[in-house]
Scaffold this motif. Structure first.
Motif, PDB file in Angstrom:
ATOM      1  N   ALA A  41      -8.558  17.439  -0.732  1.00 35.74           N
ATOM      2  CA  ALA A  41      -8.992  16.372   0.165  1.00 35.74           C
ATOM      3  C   ALA A  41      -8.465  15.061  -0.398  1.00 35.74           C
ATOM      4  CB  ALA A  41     -10.514  16.343   0.270  1.00 35.74           C
ATOM      5  N   ALA A  42      -7.688  14.334   0.403  1.00 34.41           N
ATOM      6  CA  ALA A  42      -7.016  13.123  -0.078  1.00 34.41           C
ATOM      7  C   ALA A  42      -7.754  11.864   0.365  1.00 34.41           C
ATOM      8  CB  ALA A  42      -5.590  13.089   0.446  1.00 34.41           C
ATOM      9  N   THR A  43      -7.933  10.958  -0.572  1.00 26.60           N
ATOM     10  CA  THR A  43      -8.507   9.646  -0.312  1.00 26.60           C
ATOM     11  C   THR A  43      -7.527   8.608  -0.827  1.00 26.60           C
ATOM     12  OG1 THR A  43     -10.736  10.519  -0.657  1.00 26.60           O
ATOM     13  CG2 THR A  43     -10.477   8.127  -0.764  1.00 26.60           C
ATOM     14  N   ALA A  44      -7.237   7.603  -0.016  1.00 24.48           N
ATOM     15  CA  ALA A  44      -6.317   6.543  -0.430  1.00 24.48           C
ATOM     16  C   ALA A  44      -7.099   5.354  -0.974  1.00 24.48           C
ATOM     17  CB  ALA A  44      -5.448   6.105   0.740  1.00 24.48           C
ATOM     18  N   LEU A  45      -6.758   4.941  -2.182  1.00 25.19           N
ATOM     19  CA  LEU A  45      -7.299   3.727  -2.787  1.00 25.19           C
ATOM     20  C   LEU A  45      -6.185   2.697  -2.789  1.00 25.19           C
ATOM     21  CD1 LEU A  45      -8.987   5.295  -5.945  1.00 25.19           C
ATOM     22  CD2 LEU A  45     -10.036   4.850  -3.718  1.00 25.19           C
ATOM     23  N   THR A  46      -6.514   1.469  -2.477  1.00 19.81           N
ATOM     24  CA  THR A  46      -5.506   0.418  -2.514  1.00 19.81           C
ATOM     25  C   THR A  46      -5.978  -0.723  -3.397  1.00 19.81           C
ATOM     26  OG1 THR A  46      -6.381  -0.604  -0.507  1.00 19.81           O
ATOM     27  CG2 THR A  46      -4.562   0.966  -0.231  1.00 19.81           C
ATOM     28  N   GLY A  47      -5.029  -1.468  -3.906  1.00 16.20           N
ATOM     29  CA  GLY A  47      -5.324  -2.609  -4.750  1.00 16.20           C
ATOM     30  C   GLY A  47      -4.163  -3.567  -4.753  1.00 16.20           C
ATOM     31  N   ARG A  48      -4.318  -4.645  -5.472  1.00 16.97           N
ATOM     32  CA  ARG A  48      -3.265  -5.657  -5.593  1.00 16.97           C
ATOM     33  C   ARG A  48      -3.201  -6.125  -7.035  1.00 16.97           C
ATOM     34  NH1 ARG A  48      -1.355  -7.127  -0.920  1.00 16.97           N
ATOM     35  NH2 ARG A  48      -2.568  -7.042   0.977  1.00 16.97           N
ATOM     36  N   THR A  49      -2.052  -6.643  -7.392  1.00 19.86           N
ATOM     37  CA  THR A  49      -1.915  -7.308  -8.685  1.00 19.86           C
ATOM     38  C   THR A  49      -1.476  -8.737  -8.408  1.00 19.86           C
ATOM     39  OG1 THR A  49       0.435  -6.855  -9.043  1.00 19.86           O
ATOM     40  CG2 THR A  49      -1.115  -5.141  -9.739  1.00 19.86           C
ATOM     41  N   SER A  50      -1.390  -9.518  -9.434  1.00 17.97           N
ATOM     42  CA  SER A  50      -0.959 -10.902  -9.256  1.00 17.97           C
ATOM     43  C   SER A  50       0.507 -10.982  -8.839  1.00 17.97           C
ATOM     44  CB  SER A  50      -1.179 -11.692 -10.546  1.00 17.97           C
ATOM     45  OG  SER A  50      -0.437 -11.113 -11.609  1.00 17.97           O
ATOM     46  N   ARG A  51       1.281  -9.903  -9.024  1.00 14.79           N
ATOM     47  CA  ARG A  51       2.712  -9.917  -8.727  1.00 14.79           C
ATOM     48  C   ARG A  51       3.125  -9.007  -7.580  1.00 14.79           C
ATOM     49  NH1 ARG A  51       6.265  -9.931 -13.890  1.00 14.79           N
ATOM     50  NH2 ARG A  51       5.923 -12.080 -14.393  1.00 14.79           N
ATOM     51  N   SER A  52       2.220  -8.177  -7.061  1.00 19.86           N
ATOM     52  CA  SER A  52       2.648  -7.214  -6.042  1.00 19.86           C
ATOM     53  C   SER A  52       1.877  -7.394  -4.742  1.00 19.86           C
ATOM     54  CB  SER A  52       2.471  -5.784  -6.535  1.00 19.86           C
ATOM     55  OG  SER A  52       1.117  -5.411  -6.490  1.00 19.86           O
ATOM     56  N   THR A  53       2.481  -6.895  -3.676  1.00 22.47           N
ATOM     57  CA  THR A  53       1.838  -6.949  -2.368  1.00 22.47           C
ATOM     58  C   THR A  53       0.855  -5.807  -2.188  1.00 22.47           C
ATOM     59  OG1 THR A  53       3.638  -5.685  -1.395  1.00 22.47           O
ATOM     60  CG2 THR A  53       3.787  -8.091  -1.262  1.00 22.47           C
ATOM     61  N   GLY A  54       0.929  -4.799  -3.026  1.00 20.00           N
ATOM     62  CA  GLY A  54      -0.027  -3.713  -2.884  1.00 20.00           C
ATOM     63  C   GLY A  54       0.208  -2.564  -3.836  1.00 20.00           C
ATOM     64  N   LEU A  55      -0.882  -1.906  -4.149  1.00 19.86           N
ATOM     65  CA  LEU A  55      -0.876  -0.701  -4.954  1.00 19.86           C
ATOM     66  C   LEU A  55      -1.558   0.379  -4.123  1.00 19.86           C
ATOM     67  CD1 LEU A  55      -2.276  -2.279  -8.243  1.00 19.86           C
ATOM     68  CD2 LEU A  55       0.089  -1.625  -7.834  1.00 19.86           C
ATOM     69  N   VAL A  56      -1.170   1.619  -4.341  1.00 16.26           N
ATOM     70  CA  VAL A  56      -1.833   2.718  -3.654  1.00 16.26           C
ATOM     71  C   VAL A  56      -1.989   3.877  -4.622  1.00 16.26           C
ATOM     72  CG1 VAL A  56       0.305   3.674  -2.696  1.00 16.26           C
ATOM     73  CG2 VAL A  56      -1.885   4.163  -1.581  1.00 16.26           C
ATOM     74  N   CYS A  57      -3.124   4.533  -4.534  1.00 16.03           N
ATOM     75  CA  CYS A  57      -3.377   5.746  -5.310  1.00 16.03           C
ATOM     76  C   CYS A  57      -4.008   6.750  -4.370  1.00 16.03           C
ATOM     77  CB  CYS A  57      -4.301   5.473  -6.493  1.00 16.03           C
ATOM     78  SG  CYS A  57      -4.531   6.935  -7.541  1.00 16.03           S
ATOM     79  N   LEU A  58      -3.351   7.885  -4.213  1.00 16.62           N
ATOM     80  CA  LEU A  58      -3.932   8.980  -3.443  1.00 16.62           C
ATOM     81  C   LEU A  58      -4.669   9.885  -4.427  1.00 16.62           C
ATOM     82  CD1 LEU A  58      -1.025   9.187  -1.092  1.00 16.62           C
ATOM     83  CD2 LEU A  58      -3.356   9.377  -0.304  1.00 16.62           C
ATOM     84  N   VAL A  59      -5.970  10.015  -4.186  1.00 13.00           N
ATOM     85  CA  VAL A  59      -6.820  10.821  -5.053  1.00 13.00           C
ATOM     86  C   VAL A  59      -7.118  12.118  -4.315  1.00 13.00           C
ATOM     87  CG1 VAL A  59      -9.022  10.970  -6.288  1.00 13.00           C
ATOM     88  CG2 VAL A  59      -7.830   8.751  -6.077  1.00 13.00           C
ATOM     89  N   GLY A  60      -6.823  13.241  -4.962  1.00 11.53           N
ATOM     90  CA  GLY A  60      -7.062  14.540  -4.364  1.00 11.53           C
ATOM     91  C   GLY A  60      -8.136  15.291  -5.131  1.00 11.53           C
ATOM     92  N   ARG A  61      -9.070  15.853  -4.373  1.00  6.40           N
ATOM     93  CA  ARG A  61     -10.121  16.701  -4.941  1.00  6.40           C
ATOM     94  C   ARG A  61     -10.155  17.998  -4.142  1.00  6.40           C
ATOM     95  NH1 ARG A  61     -12.950  13.446  -8.389  1.00  6.40           N
ATOM     96  NH2 ARG A  61     -12.928  11.242  -7.903  1.00  6.40           N
ATOM     97  N   ALA A  62     -10.498  19.088  -4.805  1.00  6.17           N
ATOM     98  CA  ALA A  62     -10.535  20.388  -4.142  1.00  6.17           C
ATOM     99  C   ALA A  62     -11.512  20.359  -2.965  1.00  6.17           C
ATOM    100  CB  ALA A  62     -10.909  21.483  -5.117  1.00  6.17           C
ATOM    101  N   HIS A  63     -11.087  20.913  -1.826  1.00  3.86           N
ATOM    102  CA  HIS A  63     -11.930  20.971  -0.625  1.00  3.86           C
ATOM    103  C   HIS A  63     -13.258  21.652  -0.863  1.00  3.86           C
ATOM    104  CE1 HIS A  63      -9.353  19.240   2.405  1.00  3.86           C
ATOM    105  NE2 HIS A  63      -8.332  20.010   2.040  1.00  3.86           N
ATOM    106  N   HIS A  64     -13.238  22.744  -1.578  1.00  6.71           N
ATOM    107  CA  HIS A  64     -14.454  23.555  -1.750  1.00  6.71           C
ATOM    108  C   HIS A  64     -15.146  23.303  -3.075  1.00  6.71           C
ATOM    109  CE1 HIS A  64     -13.364  25.553   1.907  1.00  6.71           C
ATOM    110  NE2 HIS A  64     -12.170  25.819   1.409  1.00  6.71           N
ATOM    111  N   ASP A  65     -14.908  22.152  -3.639  1.00  7.93           N
ATOM    112  CA  ASP A  65     -15.492  21.824  -4.914  1.00  7.93           C
ATOM    113  C   ASP A  65     -16.934  21.367  -4.715  1.00  7.93           C
ATOM    114  OD1 ASP A  65     -15.010  21.554  -7.724  1.00  7.93           O
ATOM    115  OD2 ASP A  65     -15.225  19.416  -7.428  1.00  7.93           O
ATOM    116  N   PRO A  66     -17.908  21.970  -5.419  1.00 12.19           N
ATOM    117  CA  PRO A  66     -19.310  21.598  -5.214  1.00 12.19           C
ATOM    118  C   PRO A  66     -19.691  20.225  -5.769  1.00 12.19           C
ATOM    119  CG  PRO A  66     -19.134  23.248  -6.962  1.00 12.19           C
ATOM    120  CD  PRO A  66     -17.744  23.038  -6.386  1.00 12.19           C
ATOM    121  N   SER A  67     -18.843  19.608  -6.604  1.00  8.45           N
ATOM    122  CA  SER A  67     -19.223  18.310  -7.189  1.00  8.45           C
ATOM    123  C   SER A  67     -18.972  17.155  -6.250  1.00  8.45           C
ATOM    124  CB  SER A  67     -18.464  18.081  -8.491  1.00  8.45           C
ATOM    125  OG  SER A  67     -17.093  18.075  -8.298  1.00  8.45           O
TER     126      SER A  67
END
Length: 179
Positions: A153-179
């Motif tokens: 299951a993918a979730t997109a996180l975004t952010g910025r730095t003082s020098r960039s227009t954007g950062l992105v991190c796709l976080v994946g977790r197992a679909h059937h994970d009980p946590s």
């Protein structure tokens, strides 16, 4: 880490990992070991395995983190991801920063391997600092469906730095994970 300025994108990406002191971490494309140093500073009982295609980069990363290597908490390997194998469930966190193979071609084989290597409750973090904000949407559109196809299951996180227009991190977790 003293005497070395850490780029904001690296600090941001490592921050998305939500590390615990005992995590087992895999870094893909470790470069000269800047992110590895940040990760290792947060691990008191855990370990880091880092891979990179470049022998030169791996040697520099191992040197930068030599105390952790000597203590047996860090291992730096010159290897391509597609040629690497680890036992299933080996890592609590897997991450990469600016590794383009995940969005410039079909990464199903690599993502399938990463999914298998994740321990229950683990997470995959694929982070980029694209050259412009439009690329953030392009990366999410390309990578999120590939992660989903591999059971993450993918979730997109975004952010910025003082020098960039954007950062992105796709976080994946197992679909059937009980946590």
């Amino acid at each position: 880490m003293t005497g070395q300025s850490i780029p904001e994108r690296i600090s941001w990406a490592v921050g998305t990992l939500d590390l615990t002191p005992s995590d087992r971490v895999l870094e893909i494309g470790c470069g000269r070991g800047l992110a590895a140093a940040l990760v290792l500073d947060r691990l008191t009982e855990g370990s880091l395995t880092a891979i990179d295609r470049s022998d030169t980069a791996v040697a520099a990363a191992a040197q930068r983190n030599s105390g952790h290597v000597a203590a047996g908490r860090a291992d730096f390997l010159a290897a391509a991801l597609e040629e690497t194998a680890f036992p299933d469930g080996s890592f609590d966190r897997i991450f990469s920063i600016n590794v383009n193979l995940f969005w410039t071609r079909d990464p199903v084989r690599e993502l399938g391997a990463l999914r298998r290597w994740l321990a229950p409750g683990g997470s995959l973090h694929l982070c980029w600092e694209p050259p412009d904000e439009g690329r953030v949407k392009e990366i999410v559109a390309a990578v999120a469906p590939a992660m989903e196809a591999c059971g993450l299951a993918a979730t997109a996180l975004t952010g910025r730095t003082s020098r960039s227009t954007g950062l992105v991190c796709l976080v994946g977790r197992a679909h059937h994970d009980p946590s």
